[in-house]
Design an enzyme around this catalytic site. Structure first.
Site, mmCIF file in Angstrom:
data_model
loop_
_atom_site.group_PDB
_atom_site.id
_atom_site.type_symbol
_atom_site.label_atom_id
_atom_site.label_comp_id
_atom_site.label_asym_id
_atom_site.label_seq_id
_atom_site.Cartn_x
_atom_site.Cartn_y
_atom_site.Cartn_z
ATOM 1 N N GLU A 131 0.848 -1.183 0.000
ATOM 2 C CA GLU A 131 0.000 0.000 0.000
ATOM 3 C C GLU A 131 0.891 1.243 0.000
ATOM 4 O OE1 GLU A 131 -2.824 -0.210 3.190
ATOM 5 O OE2 GLU A 131 -3.783 -2.019 2.390
ATOM 6 N N TRP A 160 1.746 -0.788 -6.378
ATOM 7 C CA TRP A 160 2.788 -1.610 -7.007
ATOM 8 C C TRP A 160 2.269 -2.949 -7.501
ATOM 9 C CZ3 TRP A 160 5.998 1.891 -8.063
ATOM 10 C CH2 TRP A 160 6.404 2.851 -7.125
ATOM 11 N N ARG A 284 36.281 -4.240 -28.850
ATOM 12 C CA ARG A 284 36.847 -2.920 -28.614
ATOM 13 C C ARG A 284 38.370 -3.000 -28.474
ATOM 14 N NH1 ARG A 284 36.682 2.598 -29.017
ATOM 15 N NH2 ARG A 284 37.242 3.639 -27.069
ATOM 16 N N ILE A 353 32.789 -1.770 -18.700
ATOM 17 C CA ILE A 353 33.535 -2.308 -19.841
ATOM 18 C C ILE A 353 33.151 -1.585 -21.125
ATOM 19 C CG2 ILE A 353 33.737 -4.355 -21.325
ATOM 20 C CD1 ILE A 353 33.710 -6.053 -18.740
ATOM 21 N N HIS A 354 31.868 -1.218 -21.257
ATOM 22 C CA HIS A 354 31.395 -0.518 -22.450
ATOM 23 C C HIS A 354 31.882 0.926 -22.509
ATOM 24 C CE1 HIS A 354 28.639 -3.906 -22.990
ATOM 25 N NE2 HIS A 354 28.324 -3.422 -24.173
ATOM 26 N N GLY A 356 32.048 4.837 -22.471
ATOM 27 C CA GLY A 356 31.047 5.850 -22.796
ATOM 28 C C GLY A 356 29.869 5.303 -23.576
ATOM 29 N N GLU A 379 9.951 -8.023 -4.098
ATOM 30 C CA GLU A 379 9.741 -9.166 -3.197
ATOM 31 C C GLU A 379 10.558 -9.036 -1.913
ATOM 32 O OE1 GLU A 379 7.365 -10.615 -4.172
ATOM 33 O OE2 GLU A 379 7.389 -11.032 -6.295
ATOM 34 N N ALA A 382 16.913 -5.962 0.421
ATOM 35 C CA ALA A 382 18.036 -6.721 0.981
ATOM 36 C C ALA A 382 17.958 -6.764 2.499
ATOM 37 C CB ALA A 382 19.358 -6.096 0.529
#
Length: 401
Positions: A131, A160, A284, A353-354, A356, A379, A382
């Site tokens: 709620e 939700w 890359r 790793i990618h 920019g 659900e 943590a």
């Protein structure tokens, strides 16, 4: 890449189902997911394909027209689907929580009435606990059902709901003080009601309104909504199980299934992030060679793959524990906690790793980077998982002084 997250001891039937789902994900979901997600468009064609595959009846017993498969099979299918697009896994998750609750706790009349149509995908399920003002504190629910002759009148606002608009059956948890004197513990005065409604938004049946979609950072495509009950009348035979006061336990049983599902989603998203990261690292080039040949990137890939493996193993263990008929709240809590945290970390490493390009909407990792945070709160946060884990550990390892 193909060697990660393998599951030992699967039957031929399980392997065939997973192979079919994996092929569907690769051909029908991954190529269109990012475009649909950016448009926040409901994936109707994908859902229709899942219906044709029989996935809406995966865990529903054969006597009701389903496939009668285990939670493990379902979790592994969710892992594959989330690898393609996490939102699609959310569409079937809430459906199966409601189907599971009906199978475990429904009256025979309720099972006969709902399960065959749920197995066929003609009825889509959603469930509702939260709620606007309570967060993780389920005991603070204020929505209420009051008996009026052969009916109950429900009032209150829920929040939700995944599938809130597209569903046609909602399992909703409300307070019901009937037969529960003042001072009764809150969790003993809650009841789950089964609400049938028309799909869509606005007033979907007298006394029930689905205001519209909540605009979210990620987890798009699937509709997340509020639900408003204002004098909603339901017959008494729509109390799940036919007896009031059992709703909290019924919902918690369903949430254990949901937590295994969220763990599986985390595994699937993490796998996809690893796939994207390891692929990009080999394409890359910097300083005259692919970045995959730099030790710093190899360390990242090693950590990412190890986290994918660990999360998958814990998810499989939690599913198998539930399938055995044993209590699995400890294992489900651990799996959900670890998988969601590792998913966030693996996605972030793939994003790094990618470089920019990871910040560009042209690259799939951008979508995953916005989707992963939902798993940290879905659900149960943590912190809630740690509370569950800690209490269960103290039960298991009680000091004998």
């Amino acid at each position: 890449m193909a060697r990660l997250a393998q599951t030992a001891g699967l039957t031929d039937v399980q392997q065939e189902i997973l192979s079919t789902v994996r092929d569907f994900v690769d051909k029908e979901i991954i190529p269109v997911a990012t475009g649909l997600e950016h448009r926040d468009e409901y994936p109707q064609a994908i859902v229709d394909g899942l219906k044709e595959l029989g996935l809406f009846g995966l865990m529903i017993p054969e006597e009701y027209g389903g496939l009668g498969e285990s939670l493990l099979t379902y979790a592994l299918c969710v892992e594959e689907i989330a690898r393609g697009w996490m939102s699609v896994s959310g569409i079937i998750n809430t459906h199966f929580i409601v189907a599971y609750m009906l199978k475990q706790h429904g009256t025979q009349e309720q099972k006969d009435h709902f399960l065959p149509r749920m197995a066929a995908g003609d009825i889509r399920g959603a469930f509702s606990m939260s709620e606007p003002g309570l967060g993780s504190d389920v005991s603070a629910i204020t929505s209420k059902a009051v008996r009026d002759g052969d009916e109950y009148v429900l009032n209150g606002q829920k929040m939700w709901l995944t599938n809130g608009g597209t569903s046609s059956l909602v399992a909703v948890l409300v307070r019901s003080d009937e037969g529960h004197p003042e001072g009764t513990a809150p969790h003993k005065s809650m009841t789950t009601f089964l609400i049938e409604k028309e799909p869509g938004f606005g007033e979907v049946r007298p006394g029930l309104t689905i205001p519209g979609k909540i605009d979210k950072m990620g987890y798009k495509g699937v509709d997340t909504t509020e639900l408003v009950m204002d004098g909603l009348r339901l017959p008494a035979d729509r109390v799940l199980g036919g007896v009031t006061g059992r709703g909290f336990y019924q919902m918690m049983d369903g949430v254990e299934v949901g937590r295994v599902n969220v763990a599986a989603r985390g595994c699937g998203v993490a796998q996809r992030a690893f796939e994207l990261g390891v692929s990009y690292a080999q394409q890359r080039h910097t300083f005259g060679k692919p970045i995959a040949q730099h030790q710093a990137i190899q360390f990242k890939l090693a950590e990412m793959a190890t986290k994918v493996e660990a999360a998958h193993a814990m998810m499989v263990n939690a599913a198998r524990k539930k399938d055995s008929g044993e209590r699995n709240d400890l294992e489900a809590g651990m799996a959900k906690y670890l998988a969601s945290e590792y998913c966030k970390e693996v996605v972030e490493d793939a994003f790094r790793i990618h470089g920019g390009y990871g910040f560009s909407k042209e690259y799939e990792i951008e979508r995953l980077y916005r989707e992963a945070p939902m798993l940290l709160i879905g659900e149960g946060t943590a912190e809630i998982q740690k509370m569950i884990i800690g209490r269960r550990l103290l039960e298991e390892y009680r000091f004998q002084g």
